[in-house]
Scaffold this motif. Structure first.
Motif, PDB file in Angstrom:
ATOM      1  N   ALA A 106       5.661 -10.020   7.765  1.00  0.00           N
ATOM      2  CA  ALA A 106       4.961  -8.776   8.085  1.00  0.00           C
ATOM      3  C   ALA A 106       5.911  -7.589   8.160  1.00  0.00           C
ATOM      4  CB  ALA A 106       4.203  -8.924   9.403  1.00  0.00           C
ATOM      5  N   ALA A 107       7.151  -7.839   8.498  1.00  0.00           N
ATOM      6  CA  ALA A 107       8.118  -6.749   8.616  1.00  0.00           C
ATOM      7  C   ALA A 107       8.334  -6.031   7.294  1.00  0.00           C
ATOM      8  CB  ALA A 107       9.446  -7.291   9.145  1.00  0.00           C
ATOM      9  N   ALA A 108       8.031  -6.718   6.176  1.00  0.00           N
ATOM     10  CA  ALA A 108       8.201  -6.111   4.849  1.00  0.00           C
ATOM     11  C   ALA A 108       6.937  -5.413   4.357  1.00  0.00           C
ATOM     12  CB  ALA A 108       8.616  -7.186   3.843  1.00  0.00           C
ATOM     13  N   SER A 109       5.905  -5.342   5.188  1.00  0.00           N
ATOM     14  CA  SER A 109       4.602  -4.840   4.733  1.00  0.00           C
ATOM     15  C   SER A 109       4.394  -3.358   4.984  1.00  0.00           C
ATOM     16  CB  SER A 109       3.479  -5.626   5.424  1.00  0.00           C
ATOM     17  OG  SER A 109       3.376  -5.266   6.795  1.00  0.00           O
ATOM     18  N   GLY A 110       5.345  -2.701   5.619  1.00  0.00           N
ATOM     19  CA  GLY A 110       5.144  -1.294   5.937  1.00  0.00           C
ATOM     20  C   GLY A 110       4.044  -1.061   6.946  1.00  0.00           C
ATOM     21  N   GLY A 111       3.838  -2.024   7.830  1.00  0.00           N
ATOM     22  CA  GLY A 111       2.814  -1.894   8.867  1.00  0.00           C
ATOM     23  C   GLY A 111       1.433  -2.357   8.470  1.00  0.00           C
ATOM     24  N   ARG A 112       1.259  -2.785   7.226  1.00  0.00           N
ATOM     25  CA  ARG A 112      -0.083  -3.206   6.778  1.00  0.00           C
ATOM     26  C   ARG A 112      -0.446  -4.600   7.264  1.00  0.00           C
ATOM     27  NH1 ARG A 112       2.390  -1.054   2.526  1.00  0.00           N
ATOM     28  NH2 ARG A 112       2.763  -3.082   1.548  1.00  0.00           N
ATOM     29  N   MET A 113       0.554  -5.440   7.531  1.00  0.00           N
ATOM     30  CA  MET A 113       0.291  -6.800   8.008  1.00  0.00           C
ATOM     31  C   MET A 113       0.619  -6.899   9.492  1.00  0.00           C
ATOM     32  SD  MET A 113       1.869 -10.517   6.803  1.00  0.00           S
ATOM     33  CE  MET A 113       0.872 -10.694   5.318  1.00  0.00           C
ATOM     34  N   THR A 114      -0.306  -7.459  10.259  1.00  0.00           N
ATOM     35  CA  THR A 114      -0.094  -7.736  11.677  1.00  0.00           C
ATOM     36  C   THR A 114      -0.246  -9.229  11.911  1.00  0.00           C
ATOM     37  OG1 THR A 114      -2.438  -7.324  12.143  1.00  0.00           O
ATOM     38  CG2 THR A 114      -0.917  -5.463  12.397  1.00  0.00           C
ATOM     39  N   VAL A 115       0.442  -9.734  12.945  1.00  0.00           N
ATOM     40  CA  VAL A 115       0.431 -11.168  13.237  1.00  0.00           C
ATOM     41  C   VAL A 115       0.048 -11.366  14.693  1.00  0.00           C
ATOM     42  CG1 VAL A 115       1.762 -13.308  13.220  1.00  0.00           C
ATOM     43  CG2 VAL A 115       2.235 -11.526  11.508  1.00  0.00           C
ATOM     44  N   GLU A 116      -0.824 -12.334  14.949  1.00  0.00           N
ATOM     45  CA  GLU A 116      -1.244 -12.602  16.318  1.00  0.00           C
ATOM     46  C   GLU A 116      -1.346 -14.102  16.569  1.00  0.00           C
ATOM     47  OE1 GLU A 116      -5.415 -12.019  17.379  1.00  0.00           O
ATOM     48  OE2 GLU A 116      -5.839 -11.571  15.265  1.00  0.00           O
ATOM     49  N   LEU A 117      -1.237 -14.459  17.844  1.00  0.00           N
ATOM     50  CA  LEU A 117      -1.551 -15.803  18.300  1.00  0.00           C
ATOM     51  C   LEU A 117      -2.949 -15.765  18.897  1.00  0.00           C
ATOM     52  CD1 LEU A 117       1.825 -16.769  20.023  1.00  0.00           C
ATOM     53  CD2 LEU A 117       0.985 -17.538  17.792  1.00  0.00           C
TER      54      LEU A 117
END
Length: 472
Positions: free
Chosen positions: A106-117
């Motif tokens: 996600a760090a390479a997505s420019g903020g478009r990808m978020t990750v959650e548990l």
């Protein structure tokens, strides 16, 4: 009189001849390993891969997939009831590693990808004797044009040994289902740097072996939020091309698609019995779409669509989505080897090795499975929405067929196509380009053939087909 489009409509002869061409199903030079199903020319609705898609598929990395499978197997067991706070062994260690990897993508997505548990506590229930935290790792890549439209891909990261309640013994779960999680994670990595038009959700779910707990919770969260989930794929047991008798089929993947919807109401069942459509549920259309977009030389894999919800008397993580009215399907290897699935790791007296270990996986095959998933998922995300409110007008008896539908709102929408086939045909065989209209009359009887409608955008991406209901 029914309205006809301003442009001239096709004659009966034109309609009967209107077919499209497709692409070959296997990579050039690949072994002709035929599945028991009939291989035929591509259906009329086949969509050749674009240059953009081919570039994406080339980025899918076999070595990364192998490394993911081996890393997941290294946690010893990933049983849902195993340790959640041990940093090296158990489902908690696997969860934390998947989460960290997804965050790195996600760090390479420019903020478009978020990750959650996505977690909840499952109270005592079947195969869960005590209150247990179930956690799904979910990465969401937000769409740039129609973010409200959602497409989900999943694999389950929990594993099991012979005894489904054994949370202590080694259960490496390489094929079942580190292979599916590896597909999901590799697609998340490759797509994180891209801009899909609609939203893609990459999910590693838990609790599958104990009773589909993680996927049920995820599906219920989507349903409660009123989410517009257009499609869901689960990859479960996609790691091996070798059957229990030793035969290999490294160029076929099964895709299980239900016919009569699990969520069908009595009123919908009555309509279906009257007009047909047992083979035209949204999930069947999704299966046809996968074949249209992913059975070609770019993936190197033949998609064998199986007309069942799942394997005989068995089930997987797509079922909770089906039960809530979402189109969903399951990918599974061509023939399973049960010595390497749901087995304690051991060597029998006759020298037979048991256990779901990485050495029994075919990593080239998993890579091709990932390409099939990517081809279907990316095309879905870039294509326009499946037409809504598709209907066949039945207010007047006629031997022609008039279809109507609602126009989509996508800014790059080009128009629509009507597809049709004989009632005995499994695939759409004819395509008619009708332009940017929402009503069209075809000089064919609705008594004799099945019709569908699909949308096309300016880039040439086509939606899954909508099967029309009767309109009085």
């Amino acid at each position: 009189m029914p309205h006809r489009p301003a442009r001239p409509g096709p004659s009966r002869r034109t309609v009967l001849a209107a077919t499209a061409t497709g692409t070959s199903a296997l990579a050039s030079g690949a072994p002709a390993v035929a599945a028991p199903s009939v291989r035929s020319r591509p259906p009329a609705t086949a969509q050749p891969p674009t240059r953009e898609l081919r570039e994406l598929l080339r980025e899918i990395d076999r070595d990364r997939i192998e490394a993911t499978v081996r890393r997941l197997a290294s946690f010893g067991t990933r049983h849902t009831l195993s340790a959640q706070d041990d940093p090296h062994r158990g489902i908690g260690a696997a969860r934390d590693w998947i989460h960290a990897e997804m965050r790195r993508y996600a760090a390479a997505s420019g903020g478009r990808m978020t990750v959650e548990l996505q977690s909840y506590v499952q109270q005592p229930a079947s195969r869960v004797p005590t209150a247990t935290r179930i956690t799904n790792v979910i990465a969401t890549l937000r769409g740039s044009v129609s973010p409200e439209r959602i497409h989900v891909i999943s694999g389950h990261y929990d594993s099991r040994a012979t005894d489904v309640m054994d949370a202590v013994s080694d259960a490496p779960g390489a094929d079942d289902d580190a292979s599916g999680v590896a597909v999901v994670m590799e697609l998340a990595r490759v797509m994180a740097t891209r801009r899909p038009a609609s939203t893609i959700v990459f999910a590693a779910v838990a609790g599958e072996e104990q009773g589909l707990y993680g996927s049920t919770y995820m599906a219920e969260q989507f349903k409660a939020a009123g989410a517009d989930v257009q499609a869901m794929f689960t990859n479960d047991i996609v790691g091996s091309s070798t059957a229990d008798d030793g035969t290999r089929d490294p160029y076929t993947i099964r895709l299980f698609t239900e016919g009569v919807p699990s969520s069908e109401t009595p009123a919908q069942a009555a309509v279906r019995r009257s007009v047909g459509g047992e083979n035209d549920s949204p999930s069947r259309q999704l299966g046809r779409f996968v074949r249209d977009t992913a059975d070609n030389d770019a993936t190197g894999l033949h998609v064998r669509v199986v007309y069942r919800r799942d394997r005989y008397l068995r089930g997987g993580d797509h079922i909770p989505f089906l039960e809530r009215g979402y189109a969903a399907a399951r990918f599974t290897e061509p023939a399973e080897d049960f010595a390497h699935q749901h087995q304690d790791v051991r060597v029998d007296e006759d020298g037979t090795r048991y256990g779901d270990l990485p050495e029994f996986c075919d990593f080239g095959f998993i890579t091709r499975v990932a390409r099939v998933n990517a081809a279907a998922l990316w095309t879905l995300a870039q294509a326009p929405r499946t037409p809504r409110d598709a209907k066949i007008v039945t207010s007047t008896l006629t031997n022609a067929t008039e279809l109507v539908w609602a126009r989509g709102t996508e800014p790059d929408l080009e128009g629509y196509e009507i597809v049709w086939r004989e009632t005995t045909a499994p695939e759409w065989t004819h395509v008619i380009d009708v332009g940017d209209v929402t009503r069209y009359e075809v000089d064919l009887s609705k008594d004799n053939v099945f019709f569908g409608v699909r949308a096309v955008n300016r880039a040439g991406n086509r939606s899954p087909v909508a099967f029309p209901a009767p309109q009085n």
